[in-house]
Design a protein around this motif. Structure first.
Motif, PDB file in Angstrom:
ATOM      1  N   ASN A 113       0.751  10.332   3.355  1.00 19.90           N
ATOM      2  CA  ASN A 113       1.770   9.110   3.621  1.00 19.90           C
ATOM      3  C   ASN A 113       2.701   9.146   4.556  1.00 19.90           C
ATOM      4  O   ASN A 113       3.206   8.386   5.345  1.00 19.90           O
ATOM      5  CB  ASN A 113       2.141   8.820   1.988  1.00 19.90           C
ATOM      6  CG  ASN A 113       2.654   7.343   2.308  1.00 19.90           C
ATOM      7  OD1 ASN A 113       1.961   6.328   2.911  1.00 19.90           O
ATOM      8  ND2 ASN A 113       3.340   6.970   1.183  1.00 19.90           N
ATOM      9  N   PHE A 114       3.463  10.211   4.566  1.00 21.07           N
ATOM     10  CA  PHE A 114       4.727  10.730   5.347  1.00 21.07           C
ATOM     11  C   PHE A 114       4.021  10.642   6.791  1.00 21.07           C
ATOM     12  O   PHE A 114       4.871  10.125   7.713  1.00 21.07           O
ATOM     13  CB  PHE A 114       4.915  11.992   5.125  1.00 21.07           C
ATOM     14  CG  PHE A 114       5.868  12.099   3.866  1.00 21.07           C
ATOM     15  CD1 PHE A 114       6.638  10.991   3.128  1.00 21.07           C
ATOM     16  CD2 PHE A 114       6.171  13.460   3.388  1.00 21.07           C
ATOM     17  CE1 PHE A 114       7.144  11.315   2.246  1.00 21.07           C
ATOM     18  CE2 PHE A 114       6.898  13.444   2.175  1.00 21.07           C
ATOM     19  CZ  PHE A 114       7.551  12.230   1.707  1.00 21.07           C
ATOM     20  N   ALA A 115       2.903  11.255   6.921  1.00 22.77           N
ATOM     21  CA  ALA A 115       2.506  11.339   8.513  1.00 22.77           C
ATOM     22  C   ALA A 115       2.113  10.169   9.373  1.00 22.77           C
ATOM     23  O   ALA A 115       1.923   9.923  10.423  1.00 22.77           O
ATOM     24  CB  ALA A 115       1.573  12.492   8.664  1.00 22.77           C
ATOM     25  N   ARG A 116       1.703   9.051   8.338  1.00 21.82           N
ATOM     26  CA  ARG A 116       1.174   7.924   8.905  1.00 21.82           C
ATOM     27  C   ARG A 116       1.816   7.194   9.861  1.00 21.82           C
ATOM     28  O   ARG A 116       3.181   7.296   9.522  1.00 21.82           O
ATOM     29  CB  ARG A 116       0.445   7.138   7.967  1.00 21.82           C
ATOM     30  CG  ARG A 116      -0.752   7.590   6.996  1.00 21.82           C
ATOM     31  CD  ARG A 116      -1.793   6.166   6.758  1.00 21.82           C
ATOM     32  NE  ARG A 116      -0.811   5.448   6.050  1.00 21.82           N
ATOM     33  CZ  ARG A 116      -0.483   5.419   4.667  1.00 21.82           C
ATOM     34  NH1 ARG A 116      -0.927   6.527   4.102  1.00 21.82           N
ATOM     35  NH2 ARG A 116       0.138   4.514   4.099  1.00 21.82           N
ATOM     36  N   ASN A 170       0.764   4.148  -2.956  1.00 21.76           N
ATOM     37  CA  ASN A 170       0.218   5.374  -2.590  1.00 21.76           C
ATOM     38  C   ASN A 170       1.780   6.408  -3.418  1.00 21.76           C
ATOM     39  O   ASN A 170       1.371   7.325  -3.910  1.00 21.76           O
ATOM     40  CB  ASN A 170       0.303   5.506  -1.159  1.00 21.76           C
ATOM     41  CG  ASN A 170      -0.955   5.195  -0.596  1.00 21.76           C
ATOM     42  OD1 ASN A 170      -1.861   5.252  -1.418  1.00 21.76           O
ATOM     43  ND2 ASN A 170      -1.065   4.893   0.595  1.00 21.76           N
ATOM     44  N   TYR A 171       2.953   5.820  -3.174  1.00 22.00           N
ATOM     45  CA  TYR A 171       4.057   6.502  -3.779  1.00 22.00           C
ATOM     46  C   TYR A 171       3.672   6.727  -5.344  1.00 22.00           C
ATOM     47  O   TYR A 171       4.260   7.424  -5.935  1.00 22.00           O
ATOM     48  CB  TYR A 171       5.174   5.695  -3.215  1.00 22.00           C
ATOM     49  CG  TYR A 171       6.596   6.005  -4.125  1.00 22.00           C
ATOM     50  CD1 TYR A 171       7.220   7.105  -3.446  1.00 22.00           C
ATOM     51  CD2 TYR A 171       6.820   5.170  -5.229  1.00 22.00           C
ATOM     52  CE1 TYR A 171       8.461   7.530  -4.137  1.00 22.00           C
ATOM     53  CE2 TYR A 171       8.118   5.732  -6.015  1.00 22.00           C
ATOM     54  CZ  TYR A 171       8.626   6.336  -5.484  1.00 22.00           C
ATOM     55  OH  TYR A 171       9.998   7.100  -6.060  1.00 22.00           O
ATOM     56  N   LEU A 172       3.478   5.261  -5.866  1.00 24.42           N
ATOM     57  CA  LEU A 172       3.172   5.495  -7.470  1.00 24.42           C
ATOM     58  C   LEU A 172       2.093   6.418  -7.857  1.00 24.42           C
ATOM     59  O   LEU A 172       2.462   7.188  -8.682  1.00 24.42           O
ATOM     60  CB  LEU A 172       2.962   4.182  -7.830  1.00 24.42           C
ATOM     61  CG  LEU A 172       3.842   2.902  -7.716  1.00 24.42           C
ATOM     62  CD1 LEU A 172       3.291   1.738  -8.659  1.00 24.42           C
ATOM     63  CD2 LEU A 172       5.079   3.303  -8.345  1.00 24.42           C
ATOM     64  N   ARG A 201       0.685  -1.283   0.006  1.00 26.75           N
ATOM     65  CA  ARG A 201      -0.288   0.076  -0.096  1.00 26.75           C
ATOM     66  C   ARG A 201       0.892   1.172  -0.015  1.00 26.75           C
ATOM     67  O   ARG A 201       0.473   2.056  -0.738  1.00 26.75           O
ATOM     68  CB  ARG A 201      -0.912   0.160   1.449  1.00 26.75           C
ATOM     69  CG  ARG A 201      -1.611   0.992   1.169  1.00 26.75           C
ATOM     70  CD  ARG A 201      -2.879   1.206   2.411  1.00 26.75           C
ATOM     71  NE  ARG A 201      -3.638   2.365   2.462  1.00 26.75           N
ATOM     72  CZ  ARG A 201      -4.753   2.454   2.874  1.00 26.75           C
ATOM     73  NH1 ARG A 201      -5.506   1.320   2.983  1.00 26.75           N
ATOM     74  NH2 ARG A 201      -5.702   3.489   2.762  1.00 26.75           N
ATOM     75  N   ASP A 202       1.908   1.212   0.835  1.00 29.18           N
ATOM     76  CA  ASP A 202       2.916   2.437   0.744  1.00 29.18           C
ATOM     77  C   ASP A 202       3.485   2.605  -0.600  1.00 29.18           C
ATOM     78  O   ASP A 202       3.561   3.972  -1.083  1.00 29.18           O
ATOM     79  CB  ASP A 202       4.121   1.974   1.656  1.00 29.18           C
ATOM     80  CG  ASP A 202       3.615   2.042   3.175  1.00 29.18           C
ATOM     81  OD1 ASP A 202       2.727   2.671   3.790  1.00 29.18           O
ATOM     82  OD2 ASP A 202       4.256   1.548   4.041  1.00 29.18           O
TER      83      ASP A 202
END
Length: 357
Positions: free
Chosen positions: A354-357, A78-80, A74-75
């Protein structure tokens, strides 16, 4: 969120990124788009792309240190999505404007029939084709970069995981990269596979140096020795007629000679950075004219094709010498890039989340 963003920044990398954008837009494309200088050795200035991808890899290492998670599928997904938006949306905005200009111009070859119009639309919307064969003036000269950039960006997290498992020292990674690129010369015909392989190698080297997990960076004497060895290998291959010293030919598609050329320039440039003080870097990053090349560099790069086309056409119409045309192209590239830069920020909110999770 501001604290995470600040941790990801490195003033020297910001300055290097900005200087490379200035160099590409003014010097490299001034030389090759406007034929400012086309004499012997002109192609020896083409060291910019290895450095750009090295910085991309270094920036990815800083992102991981700043909180970017890349632990699950999932990470990665999200990055893609976020990176695709960051790269493709500015490209499509630029492509839409270029298509509008092509249709307004009414070139029969490109828009004279439904089939021609469809082919032109598809060629521009596909970054792998980047309007090739369906463009006018210099609108798409520089857009070859988008597809390799996208490919390297998508592959980098996977390559980083593999490199983290092996953890070779930096000199061995450089040798391994050279061997991979040599093998890549047998990849299917076309620029894209070789470009992705070559520039992914540079991005991985950037990550390795930026992460600090693979031992210290080479010392200045070691870097200069590495650069000298690369030059000797390149000259040896040239003397045996195994390679050409025309770096434009070596760049499209990139080959082993271009990798050696990049190593030589990179070794020299990285050695020179130790002579630049932190205060000089801070002063450069604080200059108002320079900051857009750091923060909006991709947009400025994207819009330079239109800027050079407009400036060139103006020069022809008014019979101007090359210098004012060149200056006009630089100013237009900066103005158009800054105006279009909001497209570059679309999708960043999700990445921040995404960074903050």
């Amino acid at each position: 969120m501001e604290r995470i963003a600040l941790k990801m920044r490195n003033p020297r990398i910001d300055a290097a990124r900005g200087m490379l954008m200035v160099y590409i837009i003014t010097v490299v494309h001034g030389f090759f788009f406007l034929n400012v200088y086309a004499g012997p050795g002109a192609t020896l200035i083409l060291f910019e792309m290895p450095c750009i991808f090295f910085i991309s890899g270094y920036a990815y290492a800083l992102s991981l240190q700043g909180g970017l998670r890349m632990e699950t599928k999932r990470d990665y997904w999200n990055y893609l999505k976020t990176r695709a938006a960051r790269i493709l949306i500015p490209y499509w905005v630029y492509a839409a404007v270029c298509l509008g200009l092509i249709f307004l111009k009414g070139n029969p070859t490109l828009t004279g029939s439904a089939a021609a119009t469809t082919a032109t639309l598809l060629a521009w919307l596909n970054p792998v084709e980047y309007g090739s064969g369906h463009s006018v003036s210099m609108l798409n000269y520089h857009l070859w970069f988008v597809a390799p950039f996208l490919g390297v960006t998508f592959l980098l997290p996977l390559l980083v995981k593999a490199v983290n498992r092996v953890k070779l020292p930096i000199p061995l990674l450089i040798v391994a990269g050279g061997v991979l690129i040599l093998g890549g010369e047998w990849l299917p015909a076309g620029n894209l596979p070789s470009s992705v392989l070559t520039y992914a190698t540079w991005a991985v080297l950037g990550y390795v140096v930026g992460s600090g997990r693979f031992g210290p960076m080479l010392s200045r004497p070691q870097l200069l020795a590495l650069g000298a060895a690369a030059v000797m290998l390149l000259l040896g291959a040239w003397s045996l007629s195994w390679a050409t010293l025309d770096m434009q030919a070596n760049k499209f598609p990139p080959n082993t000679a271009f990798f050696l050329f990049g190593i030589a320039w990179f070794s020299l440039l990285w050695s020179a950075t130790s002579c630049v003080t932190d205060s000089a870097v801070a002063r450069l990053n604080a200059m108002r004219w320079f900051r857009p090349f750091v923060n909006k560099g991709y947009s400025i790069y994207m819009w330079q094709g239109l800027a050079y086309s407009l400036a060139f056409n103006m020069g022809q119409q008014f019979h101007l010498p090359v210098l004012p045309v060149w200056l006009a192209a630089m100013v237009l590239a900066m103005a158009l890039g800054i105006a279009a830069s909001p497209a570059e920020r679309l999708g960043q909110g999700r990445l921040a989340g995404n960074f903050a999770r």
